[in-house]
Design a protein around this motif. Structure first.
Motif, PDB file in Angstrom:
ATOM      1  N   GLN A 105      -7.542   0.682   9.738  1.00 14.83           N
ATOM      2  CA  GLN A 105      -8.243   0.288   8.523  1.00 14.83           C
ATOM      3  C   GLN A 105      -9.285  -0.794   8.764  1.00 14.83           C
ATOM      4  N   LEU A 140      -1.513   1.364  11.132  1.00  9.64           N
ATOM      5  CA  LEU A 140      -2.197   1.504   9.853  1.00  9.64           C
ATOM      6  C   LEU A 140      -3.231   0.408   9.663  1.00  9.64           C
ATOM      7  N   THR A 141      -2.836  -0.829   9.939  1.00  9.72           N
ATOM      8  CA  THR A 141      -3.772  -1.949   9.824  1.00  9.72           C
ATOM      9  C   THR A 141      -4.916  -1.816  10.824  1.00  9.72           C
TER      10      THR A 141
END
Length: 223
Positions: A21, A17-18
């Motif tokens: 992003q 997820l990081t």
């Protein structure tokens, strides 16, 4: 958090997820999609033929070099994006600061190169499309594909330039960081940092202390 060239010390867990992003990852994915669009538009609809002629020709002013350039650059940019995405995933696991520096410099150089190549490609394709003769393509086949290839070539200039800028920011951050030495290596991967196997000191021997007479004469006999 201690970091070097935009990533922490090696050995951390990967957070998808990081990762997705991050601005750099987003730009790489966008550039990756643009390269697919350019390649697909020209490869699928970039060639047509006159109703009276069976041989196909490039819709960009019948200039075969224009179509070859678009197809070739699209394919190579696709592979380059995939390679640097893989490097981004592996980058936090690189323990050597020098290796990280090389990776960041390679990123800056490749991104600047592709930004320039897409600038050349945009100018080349736009010029050849502008001077194309209507009689060479009376049915106007592939017009939308040609305009899409030109448009996404233009956008690619800025997505790759953005990657070069973000890479330069990472380089500046790493070179000015005092948290890592240039020779830093993750202790878990450094043989010199392995714990010593020599016998440990277990303290003084009470029997030896008791046998010392304390008068400067040395040790008393145990007999």
């Amino acid at each position: 958090m201690e970091q070097a060239y935009g990533a922490g010390k090696a050995g951390g867990t990967f957070d998808p997820l990081t990762f997705f992003q991050q601005p750099q990852t987003i730009l790489r994915l966008v550039s990756w999609i643009f390269s697919i669009v350019i390649f697909g538009c020209i490869a699928n609809e970039g060639y047509t033929n006159h109703p009276e002629v069976e041989q196909e020709f490039c819709i960009f002013n019948r200039n075969q070099n224009a179509c070859n350039y678009g197809v070739g650059m699209g394919a190579l940019a696709f592979l380059c994006c995939a390679a640097f995405l893989a490097l981004d995933v592996y980058f936090p696991q690189i323990s050597s600061v020098k290796d990280r520096k090389k990776a960041v410099l390679a990123d800056i150089g490749a991104s600047a190169f592709w930004s320039f190549m897409w600038f050349v490609g945009f100018c080349f394709l736009a010029n050849q499309w502008q001077v194309a003769k209507p009689e060479d393509n009376p049915l106007n086949e592939g017009g939308d594909a040609a305009r899409a290839a030109i448009t996404f070539s233009f956008f690619s200039i800025f997505t790759w330039a953005g990657q070069a800028f973000l890479g330069y920011q990472r380089y500046t951050l790493g070179s000015s960081s005092s948290l890592f030495s240039q020779d830093y290596t993750d202790p878990s991967q450094d043989p010199a940092a392995a714990p010593s196997t020599d016998p440990e000191y277990t303290g003084y021997n009470a029997d030896v202390e008791a046998s010392y007479d304390g008068t400067g004469g040395g040790y008393q006999s145990q007999n």
